[in-house]
Design an enzyme around this catalytic site. Structure first.
Site, PDB file in Angstrom:
ATOM      1  N   TYR A  80       0.852  -1.194   0.000  1.00  0.00           N
ATOM      2  CA  TYR A  80       0.000   0.000   0.000  1.00  0.00           C
ATOM      3  C   TYR A  80       0.886   1.242   0.000  1.00  0.00           C
ATOM      4  O   TYR A  80       0.676   2.180  -0.744  1.00  0.00           O
ATOM      5  CB  TYR A  80      -0.884  -0.028   1.247  1.00  0.00           C
ATOM      6  N   PHE A 132     -10.897  18.384 -24.560  1.00  0.00           N
ATOM      7  CA  PHE A 132     -11.318  16.993 -24.499  1.00  0.00           C
ATOM      8  C   PHE A 132     -12.506  16.948 -23.540  1.00  0.00           C
ATOM      9  O   PHE A 132     -12.605  17.764 -22.632  1.00  0.00           O
ATOM     10  CB  PHE A 132     -10.177  16.064 -24.053  1.00  0.00           C
ATOM     11  N   THR A 133     -13.413  15.986 -23.760  1.00  0.00           N
ATOM     12  CA  THR A 133     -14.680  15.969 -22.999  1.00  0.00           C
ATOM     13  C   THR A 133     -14.472  16.041 -21.481  1.00  0.00           C
ATOM     14  O   THR A 133     -15.045  16.902 -20.806  1.00  0.00           O
ATOM     15  CB  THR A 133     -15.478  14.693 -23.338  1.00  0.00           C
ATOM     16  N   ASP A 223      -1.192  18.076 -22.036  1.00  0.00           N
ATOM     17  CA  ASP A 223      -1.851  16.777 -21.887  1.00  0.00           C
ATOM     18  C   ASP A 223      -1.110  15.837 -22.834  1.00  0.00           C
ATOM     19  O   ASP A 223      -1.228  15.940 -24.056  1.00  0.00           O
ATOM     20  CB  ASP A 223      -3.333  16.905 -22.263  1.00  0.00           C
ATOM     21  N   LYS A 266      -3.418   5.315 -22.548  1.00  0.00           N
ATOM     22  CA  LYS A 266      -2.958   5.522 -23.927  1.00  0.00           C
ATOM     23  C   LYS A 266      -1.434   5.529 -23.916  1.00  0.00           C
ATOM     24  O   LYS A 266      -0.809   4.605 -24.394  1.00  0.00           O
ATOM     25  CB  LYS A 266      -3.501   6.854 -24.465  1.00  0.00           C
ATOM     26  N   ARG A 389     -17.992  11.114 -32.472  1.00  0.00           N
ATOM     27  CA  ARG A 389     -17.228  12.285 -32.037  1.00  0.00           C
ATOM     28  C   ARG A 389     -17.826  13.495 -32.744  1.00  0.00           C
ATOM     29  O   ARG A 389     -17.282  14.014 -33.694  1.00  0.00           O
ATOM     30  CB  ARG A 389     -15.734  12.136 -32.378  1.00  0.00           C
ATOM     31  N   PHE A 455     -23.077  11.240 -24.013  1.00  0.00           N
ATOM     32  CA  PHE A 455     -22.665  10.240 -25.009  1.00  0.00           C
ATOM     33  C   PHE A 455     -22.279   8.906 -24.390  1.00  0.00           C
ATOM     34  O   PHE A 455     -22.368   7.872 -25.019  1.00  0.00           O
ATOM     35  CB  PHE A 455     -21.495  10.772 -25.867  1.00  0.00           C
TER      36      PHE A 455
HETATM   37  N1  F0G Z   1      -6.899  13.546 -22.443  1.00  0.00           N
HETATM   38  C1  F0G Z   1      -7.014  13.016 -23.675  1.00  0.00           C
HETATM   39  C2  F0G Z   1      -6.376  13.697 -24.837  1.00  0.00           C
HETATM   40  C3  F0G Z   1      -7.730  11.829 -23.855  1.00  0.00           C
HETATM   41  O1  F0G Z   1      -7.833  11.314 -25.081  1.00  0.00           O
HETATM   42  C4  F0G Z   1      -8.323  11.197 -22.739  1.00  0.00           C
HETATM   43  C5  F0G Z   1      -9.111   9.990 -22.888  1.00  0.00           C
HETATM   44  C6  F0G Z   1      -8.168  11.782 -21.478  1.00  0.00           C
HETATM   45  C7  F0G Z   1      -7.442  12.962 -21.377  1.00  0.00           C
HETATM   46  C8  F0G Z   1      -8.766  11.164 -20.267  1.00  0.00           C
HETATM   47  O2  F0G Z   1      -8.028  10.046 -19.919  1.00  0.00           O
HETATM   48  O3  F0G Z   1      -9.644   8.121 -20.179  1.00  0.00           O
HETATM   49  O4  F0G Z   1      -7.545   7.895 -18.834  1.00  0.00           O
HETATM   50  O5  F0G Z   1      -9.410   9.265 -18.016  1.00  0.00           O
HETATM   51  N2  F0G Z   1      -9.549   9.559 -23.971  1.00  0.00           N
HETATM   52  C9  F0G Z   1     -10.301   8.306 -24.136  1.00  0.00           C
HETATM   53  C10 F0G Z   1     -10.715   8.128 -25.566  1.00  0.00           C
HETATM   54  C11 F0G Z   1     -11.431   8.160 -23.198  1.00  0.00           C
HETATM   55  O6  F0G Z   1     -11.417   7.150 -25.840  1.00  0.00           O
HETATM   56  O7  F0G Z   1     -10.344   8.909 -26.438  1.00  0.00           O
HETATM   57  P1  F0G Z   1      -8.694   8.767 -19.201  1.00  0.00           P
END
Ligand code: F0G
Length: 482
Positions: A80, A132-133, A223, A266, A389, A455
Site C-alpha cells: 500500500y 477533451f470531454t 496533456d 494511452k 465524435r 454520449f
Molecule cells: N486527455 C485526452 C487527450 C484523452 O484522449 C483522454 C481519454 C483523457 C485525457 C482522459 O483520460 O480516459 O484515462 O481518463 N480519452 C479516451 C478516448 C477516453 O477514448 O479517447 P482517461
C-alpha cells in the site's frame, strides 16, 4: 522507420513485433447485430464486447502490451505504501518528462480533477488548442470555462496542414489580454488533439506558446496522453526534427511545459495516469488531494502490476518501432478509404481513422446526430464498433437547443499493435458498401438523455425503420449469414 519499400508489392506498414498471445473474436450474423445495437440504445458504448468483432471504440486501455510489460507485472512489489514499483515508475516518469516531481493517479481524467481543483477558480478561462470531454467537464465543475484557440486549419476536414493541432498564437495572446492574466490559470496544449482526429502539434508551436506563457507568467500545461503518436509525427512531418531521436524530441517538448499529465491508458499502453511538475509549491498543493480522490501517494489508484507495466510502456514509447505502428496503420486505412472516395479527415492523424459524417450522411438532420447514426450503421454492417465524435458528444446550449459540433466525426480507433492489415481491409470494404448505400441510413433521437456527458450512457432510437431496411439490403447483397 517500419514503412519500408517492397520489391513487388506496393509499400505497406511493416510490423516490428510478432503476435504471441491471441484472443478469439466472434462475428455475429447481421440479425443478431441488429438485436444487439437496439438493446444498446443505438449507443456503441453500451454494446457488450462479446457482440463486437473489431473493437475500434477507443485506444484507451486497449493497446497490446509487450512481453516486457507482462513480465514486469509479475515482479511488482505489492504494498500500500512505499512500494518499490512506485519508485521505479516515479524514476521513469521524471526521466521521460525531465521534471522533478511526480504524482500518480488512476487515469487521465483523475489527473484533470486534481489539476482543475488546484488551479481553476470561478470565472477563470482556460485557453487550449481543443478541448477533451473530460477536461472541459472538470474545468467547468470548478467554475471555469474553456476557450479554444486553434488554427483555422484545425477544423477543415480535408487539409494538407501537417500540424492541425497547433494553437493560433495571435488568438491566444488576444484572449489572454481580453480576459486578463489573473483569470488564466494555465494554457493547455493537448498533444495529439483527440476530438479533431488525433491531429498533432508541432514542437515549434509548443515553443512559441511557451514563449507567450512566459511573457505573461502563465503556466503551460501539456496533456501528453496521445504523445507517442505526436512524437512520431514530429519526426516524420517536422523538418527541423527529422534528424532528432524520439527522446530528443520528447525533451524539447517537455522542457517547454510547466505541468504535464497523461492517461497511461494511452501513453504507456497500460492503465493509470500521472502528473509531473517542477514547481514544489504546486506539487505540495496537489499532493494532499491524491489520498482524497485516488489512493495513497505511492499508488494513486493504480495496481502495482499496472504501475510496472506503465513504467516499461513509457520506456518503450521512446522506441520508434514501438510507436510507428498506430500512425502507419491509420495512414494505410486512410489510403484505402480515399481510393473509394469515402470522406475522411486528412491528413490522417493518430489514435484512429476519422470519417467525416457530415459529408457521409449529410442527408440526416444535424439534430438527429449524424455521427451517432453512422456509427450505429457501421456496427450493423461490419460488427466493428467505433465512437461518435460530434454533436452527441457536446452538451446542449443553456436554452436546451443542440450545440452543433464544429466537426461531425466517427472515430474508428486502432489500439496500438492490436489489429492486422486484413482486419483493416475488411472494415474498409464494409465501409465502401455502406457508403454506396448511405441513403438508407437515417437519424436517431434520445429516449434517455443524461445531463452530463450524455454520449457515455445515453440511450437512443432510430427515427424510422431505417435499420431494418439497411439490414434487408445488406442481406440481398451478402446473404443471410454475414
Ligand atoms: N486527455 C485526452 C487527450 C484523452 O484522449 C483522454 C481519454 C483523457 C485525457 C482522459 O483520460 O480516459 O484515462 O481518463 N480519452 C479516451 C478516448 C477516453 O477514448 O479517447 P482517461
Amino acid at each position: 522507420m517500419s514503412r519500408i519499400k517492397f520489391y513487388k508489392e506496393q509499400s505497406l506498414p511493416l510490423e516490428m513485433h510478432k503476435v504471441r498471445i491471441i484472443q478469439k473474436l466472434n462475428l455475429l450474423p447481421i440479425d443478431e447485430r441488429l438485436k444487439a445495437i437496439k438493446e444498446a440504445g443505438c449507443n456503441t458504448f453500451l454494446l457488450r464486447n462479446k457482440d463486437v468483432y473489431l473493437d475500434m471504440l477507443t485506444d484507451s486501455g486497449t493497446n497490446a502490451m509487450s512481453d516486457m510489460q507482462l513480465g514486469a507485472m509479475m515482479v511488482a512489489d505489492d504494498a500500500y505504501a512505499g512500494s518499490e514499483t512506485f519508485y521505479k515508475l516515479e524514476r521513469v516518469c521524471k526521466k521521460f518528462f525531465g521534471k522533478k516531481y511526480f504524482l500518480p493517479a488512476h487515469q487521465g481524467r483523475a489527473c484533470e480533477n486534481i489539476l482543475a481543483k488546484t488551479l481553476v477558480k470561478s470565472g477563470d478561462v482556460v485557453p487550449m488548442n481543443y478541448h477533451f470531454t473530460t477536461t472541459k467537464t472538470h474545468i467547468q465543475l470548478c467554475g471555469g470555462r474553456v476557450e479554444e484557440v486553434f488554427i483555422d486549419e484545425a477544423i477543415k476536414i480535408t487539409s494538407d496542414c501537417p500540424f492541425k493541432g497547433n494553437i493560433d498564437l495571435q488568438k491566444l495572446e488576444k484572449l489572454i489580454l481580453e480576459v486578463g492574466v489573473e483569470h488564466v490559470p494555465f494554457v493547455r496544449i493537448e498533444m495529439g488533439t483527440n476530438l479533431i482526429g488525433g491531429q498533432p502539434v508541432s514542437v515549434q508551436n509548443v515553443l512559441d506558446v511557451s514563449g507567450i506563457c512566459k511573457k505573461y507568467n502563465i503556466p503551460l500545461m501539456i496533456d501528453a496522453s496521445l504523445m507517442t503518436d505526436n512524437l512520431y509525427f514530429n519526426k516524420v512531418r517536422e523538418p527541423a526534427f527529422m534528424d532528432k531521436s524520439i527522446p530528443e524530441i520528447a525533451k524539447s517538448i517537455s522542457d517547454a511545459a510547466d505541468i504535464i499529465y497523461f492517461s497511461a491508458r494511452k501513453l504507456g499502453s497500460a492503465k493509470g495516469g500521472g502528473i509531473v511538475v517542477n514547481d514544489k509549491a504546486l506539487f505540495d498543493k496537489m499532493k494532499v488531494l491524491i489520498p482524497v480522490y485516488e489512493g495513497f501517494l505511492t499508488y494513486g489508484g493504480m495496481s502495482t502490476r499496472e504501475m510496472e507495466a506503465v513504467a516499461v510502456g513509457l520506456e518503450e514509447a521512446m522506441d520508434i518501432d514501438m510507436i510507428s505502428h498506430g500512425p502507419e496503420f491509420i495512414e494505410e486505412f486512410a489510403r484505402i478509404l480515399a481510393s473509394y472516395n469515402i470522406p475522411i479527415v486528412t491528413p490522417p492523424g493518430g489514435l484512429g481513422l476519422h470519417l467525416n459524417a457530415r459529408e457521409f450522411v449529410g442527408h440526416i438532420k444535424e439534430e438527429e446526430y449524424q455521427s451517432a447514426s453512422l456509427v450505429a450503421a457501421i456496427y450493423l454492417v461490419s460488427g466493428a464498433r467505433g465512437m461518435e465524435r460530434g454533436t452527441l458528444s457536446e452538451e446542449r446550449n443553456p436554452d436546451g437547443s443542440e450545440h452543433i459540433a464544429s466537426c461531425e466525426l466517427v472515430r474508428l480507433a486502432l489500439p496500438r499493435r492490436v489489429f492486422t492489415l486484413s482486419q483493416v481491409r475488411y472494415i474498409a470494404d464494409r465501409l465502401a458498401w455502406l457508403y454506396d448505400n448511405r441513403h438508407l441510413i437515417g437519424g436517431l433521437r434520445f429516449v434517455e438523455e443524461p445531463s452530463v456527458m450524455r454520449f457515455f450512457i445515453g440511450r437512443l432510437e432510430p427515427t424510422s425503420d431505417w435499420q431494418e431496411k439497411l439490414v434487408a439490403k445488406f442481406k440481398e447483397d451478402f446473404g443471410e449469414s454475414l
